[in-house]
Write a protein that holds these residues in place. Sequence first.
Motif, short mmCIF file in Angstrom:
data_model
loop_
_atom_site.label_atom_id
_atom_site.label_comp_id
_atom_site.label_asym_id
_atom_site.label_seq_id
_atom_site.Cartn_x
_atom_site.Cartn_y
_atom_site.Cartn_z
N ARG A 119 0.83 -1.21 0.00
CA ARG A 119 0.00 0.00 0.00
C ARG A 119 0.87 1.26 0.00
N ASN A 120 0.50 2.21 -0.81
CA ASN A 120 1.19 3.50 -0.91
C ASN A 120 2.66 3.36 -1.33
N LYS A 160 -5.12 3.50 -5.82
CA LYS A 160 -5.96 3.22 -4.64
C LYS A 160 -6.75 1.93 -4.84
N ASP A 163 -4.47 -1.02 -4.24
CA ASP A 163 -4.26 -1.20 -2.79
C ASP A 163 -5.47 -1.88 -2.15
N LYS A 167 -5.53 -5.57 -0.44
CA LYS A 167 -5.94 -5.65 0.97
C LYS A 167 -7.04 -6.69 1.15
#
Length: 210
Positions: A119-120, A160, A163, A167
């Motif tokens: 993520r990120n 996004k 991600d 997740k």
Amino acid sequence: MFKHLLLVLLIVALVTCQRDRGGKAKKKMKEAGRDAAVETAKSKAKKVDKEAAREKARGNSAKFKDIFAGKNLSKKKLLKMQPAHLPTGIHLPTGQKAAPKACTDADFGESPGMERIRRNSKDKFYVCAFVNFQFRVGDDKRSPAYTADTVDMRFELFKKCVDDVNKQNKKYAAGTATSTAGINFFCDMTEEEKRPFFNGLVQPEDGMLG
């Protein structure tokens, strides 16, 4: 008699001297042989180290090829690539020059290494998945055509989405979720653009992917 004694002593001295010289010569030969053996051992050790380094490099290269299905461009060629070398209609975000061919070869939503993106992460890790999305989405695409002014905004939305997909799939793998997620045509859309689909005003032909 005295002369004979001197002669004997002289002979003994000569023999002793010859022995000393022979001993020193043998010692020097042994030392030279030992030094040569040491140098040979060092040379072999260096060769082994070089071979190990080469094998390690080959191993790293193999891992890189596995990630990109063995079809990646060489680093040299990749760095030289420009957006013009990509398939028609592919746009890259600011600061990104190209992506391996494996990104467009992969099936939709299955770009090499996407599931390992944290993520990120930095933009470069998402570019392959973004190129795959553009190349494979086809007629399912619902967002407006990208331009130089809008591609960065679409890229941020897509990151996004990646991600969120990763997740959800990690939760599923851990047994804390009952469903998986996947890349779909919503991934580059704004909330406003998605709203009609969720309000029942527009229904995609194949339903929501993922």
